[in-house]
Design an enzyme around this catalytic site. Structure first.
Site, PDB file in Angstrom:
ATOM      1  N   LYS A 114     -19.726 -12.402 -51.562  1.00 14.50           N
ATOM      2  CA  LYS A 114     -19.920 -12.122 -53.082  1.00 14.50           C
ATOM      3  C   LYS A 114     -19.787 -13.296 -54.025  1.00 14.50           C
ATOM      4  O   LYS A 114     -20.450 -14.562 -53.350  1.00 14.50           O
ATOM      5  CB  LYS A 114     -18.191 -11.741 -53.340  1.00 14.50           C
ATOM      6  CG  LYS A 114     -17.486 -11.102 -55.007  1.00 14.50           C
ATOM      7  CD  LYS A 114     -17.756  -9.639 -53.841  1.00 14.50           C
ATOM      8  CE  LYS A 114     -17.373  -8.847 -55.248  1.00 14.50           C
ATOM      9  NZ  LYS A 114     -16.980  -7.558 -54.997  1.00 14.50           N
TER      10      LYS A 114
HETATM   11  N1  GLU Z   1     -19.238  -4.674 -55.329  1.00 12.79           N
HETATM   12  C1  GLU Z   1     -19.243  -3.474 -54.410  1.00 12.79           C
HETATM   13  C2  GLU Z   1     -17.663  -3.334 -54.429  1.00 12.79           C
HETATM   14  O1  GLU Z   1     -17.065  -4.312 -54.252  1.00 12.79           O
HETATM   15  C3  GLU Z   1     -20.155  -3.103 -54.220  1.00 12.79           C
HETATM   16  C4  GLU Z   1     -20.813  -3.939 -53.128  1.00 12.79           C
HETATM   17  C5  GLU Z   1     -22.398  -4.121 -52.232  1.00 12.79           C
HETATM   18  O2  GLU Z   1     -23.146  -2.844 -52.945  1.00 12.79           O
HETATM   19  O3  GLU Z   1     -22.813  -4.262 -51.806  1.00 12.79           O
HETATM   20  O4  GLU Z   1     -17.692  -2.815 -52.909  1.00 12.79           O
END
Ligand code: GLU
Length: 451
Positions: A114
């Site tokens: 993240k």
């Molecule tokens: N930000 C989204 C989540 O929390 C998607 C992450 C992604 O597609 O890599 O799942």
């Protein structure tokens, strides 16, 4: 994160919460080597960068950003980048860990990661945001890469942001197919059809499957169900629209401007049109205002928290009257609230299952990019449906299995000299963690601890 003071003393640091959830689940995995437990709870890498940009008004402003790779045992890191004033290293650590478990629950071959930049997009221009994105990505350098760590949209970022991520990385790596370095791109720059609405659609599919499996007494479908949705960003708005299309009555929605309520049901097309035009749903015709606290406490069939972390806590869990909580956001329910809701028989479909549709279609985008393909939207949605149903069934089955073998598990714990309280029955979150941690640990052991 909420700024509401909690009268009951409760840990609200997201990384402490993620660790507590993990350790709760590990009690049901008595075979897990304690060294492996220590490894899996900690991130593999945290990068913090600080950089200036020149904003549109000619000022130089400094920003702090983080990118965490929590675990790469099952594949490259995967997870969004968020822009929000409350971003901290610990928040990003927690969100990265949740991505590891999320990817394992839906069984896509990624680890967890993240990123976040502490900034307030409401006070920045488009060119400021482009510069922030470019500086952040260029300073991360080869810590990102199609086989290393693959970002995507998250809170306050979208396909446009991902186009800048792609472009910056492509500038740094000329002559290669760089499309799979980032997902959630615009469709004409290698984005997947269906990705923009995939998280909300996945919430719908998981919820429908759980209801069809009898998780909520007397509620086997969304047809005629009343629903409140907290958060009207990409996930909340898409989920609300799709739930309404599935026959549900959306009685309340909310965003940063506050909540809107109509007992007869809110017209989703009008709400989305107003959001697109004005940025917020404030003043939506045919609705009355409702506070965030009152929205969460509505007597509805389904409550969808789709905003930020720590919305359902020790101090307001007792007010929740929904029959089913379906987590569109990451981390909206604290461990104390989980316990309170479980004790009252209110099931919570956990984030690491429920909102995994986004990363699932991100995986499909990544595959399409490697193969220079574009799949039809119907194919993407059909594959998403199959994944969400399989994952939902697996979590429910894991819960039944664990709750049916508590005495056995206690005996195994005793044989391994693991002390502590006897095991109690698990909720769906702990079941999802047990499934995910078991899968990640299983792959770590099959690969063998290096060297
Ligand atoms: N930000 C989204 C989540 O929390 C998607 C992450 C992604 O597609 O890599 O799942």
């Amino acid at each position: 994160m909420s700024s509401i003071e909690a009268p009951v003393q409760e840990e609200l640091n997201p990384f402490a919460i993620a660790q507590e959830q993990f350790h709760t689940a590990v009690r049901y995995l008595p075979d897990l080597d304690p060294g492996l437990v220590d490894y899996l709870v900690r991130p593999e890498r945290l990068i913090t960068v600080e950089f200036p940009i020149e904003t549109a008004d000619g000022q130089v402003q400094n920003f702090v950003g983080h990118r965490v790779l929590h675990n790469s045992v099952r594949g490259p890191g995967k997870g969004g980048i968020r822009f929000h004033p409350d971003v901290t290293a610990d928040e990003v650590r927690a969100l990265a860990a949740w991505m590891t478990w999320k990817c394992a629950v839906v069984d896509v071959p990624f680890g967890g990661a993240k990123g976040g930049v502490a900034c307030n997009p409401a006070e920045l221009t488009e060119s400021d945001l482009r510069r922030i994105t470019r500086r952040f990505v260029s300073q991360l350098g080869d810590a990102l890469g199609p086989f290393v760590d693959v970002p995507a949209p998250d809170v306050n970022t979208n396909a446009r942001t991902m186009a800048w991520v792609y472009d910056t990385y492509a500038m740094m790596h000329p002559g290669e197919n760089n499309l799979p370095v980032v997902t959630g791109k615009p469709v004409d720059i290698g984005g997947s059809l269906g990705r923009a609405e995939a998280t909300g659609r996945g919430v719908l599919y998981a919820c429908q499957r759980a209801l069809a499996q009898g998780l909520v007494d007397g509620l086997d479908s969304l047809d005629g169900a009343t629903v409140a949705v907290q958060g009207f960003g990409n996930v909340g708005a898409t989920a609300a629209r799709l739930f309404a299309e599935a026959g549900a009555r959306i009685v309340a929605i909310s965003d940063v401007s506050g909540g809107r309520y109509n007992e007869e049901g809110i017209d989703m097309d009008a709400a989305i049109a107003l959001r697109d035009e004005a940025g917020v749903v404030d003043g939506l015709v045919g609705t009355e205002p409702i506070s965030n606290d009152d929205l969460l406490a509505l007597d509805v069939d389904v409550l969808v928290p789709a905003a930020l972390e720590n919305q359902i806590r020790a101090d307001n869990a007792d007010r929740i009257r929904a029959r089913f909580v379906v987590e569109g956001a990451n981390g909206p329910t604290t461990p104390a609230a989980d316990r309170a809701l479980y004790a009252r028989g209110i099931p919570v479909l956990p984030d690491i299952l429920c909102n995994a549709g986004g990363v699932t279609v991100s995986y499909y985008e990544w595959v399409q990019n490697h193969e220079n393909e574009q799949w039809d939207e119907d194919l993407v949605n059909a594959k998403l449906l199959a994944k969400m149903e399989r994952a939902t069934d697996a979590v429910i089955a894991t819960q039944s299995r664990l709750n049916g073998t508590l005495a056995d598990l206690d005996r195994q714990r005793g044989e391994r000299g693991l002390n502590g309280e006897p095991l109690g029955p698990v909720d769906l979150r702990t079941a999802a963690y047990v499934l995910a941690v078991g899968r990640v640990a299983g792959v770590a052991l099959q690969r063998g601890i290096w060297p």
